[in-house]
Scaffold this motif. Structure first.
Motif, PDB file in Angstrom:
ATOM      1  N   UNK A  73       0.975  -1.209  -0.055  1.00  0.00           N
ATOM      2  CA  UNK A  73       0.261   0.076   0.165  1.00  0.00           C
ATOM      3  C   UNK A  73       0.914   1.361  -0.080  1.00  0.00           C
ATOM      4  N   UNK A  74       0.286   2.324  -0.458  1.00  0.00           N
ATOM      5  CA  UNK A  74       1.004   3.633  -0.542  1.00  0.00           C
ATOM      6  C   UNK A  74       0.243   4.586   0.286  1.00  0.00           C
ATOM      7  N   UNK A  75       0.898   5.307   1.170  1.00  0.00           N
ATOM      8  CA  UNK A  75       0.331   6.515   2.254  1.00  0.00           C
ATOM      9  C   UNK A  75       0.458   7.537   1.645  1.00  0.00           C
ATOM     10  N   UNK A  76       0.958   8.810   1.980  1.00  0.00           N
ATOM     11  CA  UNK A  76       1.057   9.803   1.606  1.00  0.00           C
ATOM     12  C   UNK A  76       2.040   9.755   0.474  1.00  0.00           C
ATOM     13  N   UNK A  77       1.855  10.867  -0.502  1.00  0.00           N
ATOM     14  CA  UNK A  77       2.932  10.911  -1.672  1.00  0.00           C
ATOM     15  C   UNK A  77       2.996  12.457  -1.645  1.00  0.00           C
ATOM     16  N   UNK A  78       4.258  12.878  -2.315  1.00  0.00           N
ATOM     17  CA  UNK A  78       4.526  14.287  -2.228  1.00  0.00           C
ATOM     18  C   UNK A  78       5.447  14.413  -3.564  1.00  0.00           C
ATOM     19  N   UNK A  79       5.540  15.969  -3.966  1.00  0.00           N
ATOM     20  CA  UNK A  79       6.366  16.552  -4.502  1.00  0.00           C
ATOM     21  C   UNK A  79       7.319  17.384  -3.767  1.00  0.00           C
ATOM     22  N   UNK A  80       8.686  17.413  -3.962  1.00  0.00           N
ATOM     23  CA  UNK A  80       9.814  18.238  -3.554  1.00  0.00           C
ATOM     24  C   UNK A  80      10.590  18.990  -4.579  1.00  0.00           C
ATOM     25  N   UNK A  81      11.230  19.964  -4.475  1.00  0.00           N
ATOM     26  CA  UNK A  81      12.074  20.750  -5.699  1.00  0.00           C
ATOM     27  C   UNK A  81      13.090  21.091  -4.956  1.00  0.00           C
ATOM     28  N   UNK A  82      14.303  21.114  -5.929  1.00  0.00           N
ATOM     29  CA  UNK A  82      15.552  21.713  -5.296  1.00  0.00           C
ATOM     30  C   UNK A  82      16.252  22.498  -6.505  1.00  0.00           C
ATOM     31  N   UNK A  83      16.208  23.817  -6.091  1.00  0.00           N
ATOM     32  CA  UNK A  83      17.083  24.745  -7.143  1.00  0.00           C
ATOM     33  C   UNK A  83      18.568  24.789  -6.815  1.00  0.00           C
ATOM     34  N   UNK A  84      19.601  25.147  -7.782  1.00  0.00           N
ATOM     35  CA  UNK A  84      20.828  25.353  -7.744  1.00  0.00           C
ATOM     36  C   UNK A  84      21.252  25.981  -6.246  1.00  0.00           C
TER      37      UNK A  84
END
Length: 121
Positions: A30-41
């Motif tokens: 099963x999968x609980x929470x999912x998310x998107x993150x980002x990293x700029x230079x």
């Protein structure tokens, strides 16, 4: 193991739109929470948006009203629709998922390899 594969990044002009996808596969119970993150230079990785298994969402203030996170539980896939993109949205975008693996006790967090989004002014 569990693999997350992102797609949909690219180059877009300011004011344009992009849709990112992230598909999870492997020994998933099963999968609980999912998310998107980002990293700029030169910057730390930051949270962009999260979505729980029942669809509750959360956004960082800088993307509220412009980004929408959604998921398809049948496909183990999470999406990020970005509209009215700005140059400051330029970053490598990573997805993650909190997963319960088949036959394994406990939860684990997995990350995708990242997809580059570049917004030109």
């Amino acid at each position: 193991q569990v693999q997350l594969v992102e797609s949909g990044g690219g180059l877009v002009q300011a004011g344009g739109s992009l849709r990112l996808s992230c598909a999870a596969s492997g020994s998933i119970f099963s999968i609980g929470a999912m998310g998107w993150y980002r990293q700029a230079p030169g910057k730390q990785r930051e949270l962009v948006a999260t979505i729980t298994s029942d669809g509750s969402t959360n956004y960082v203030d800088s993307v509220k009203g412009r980004f929408t996170i959604s998921r398809d539980n049948a496909k183990n896939t999470v999406y990020l629709q970005g509209n009215s993109l700005k140059p400051e949205d330029t970053a490598v975008y990573y997805c993650n998922a909190i997963t319960r693996r088949t036959g394994v006790v406990g939860l684990s967090t997995y990350w995708g390899q990242g997809t580059q989004v570049t917004v030109s002014s």
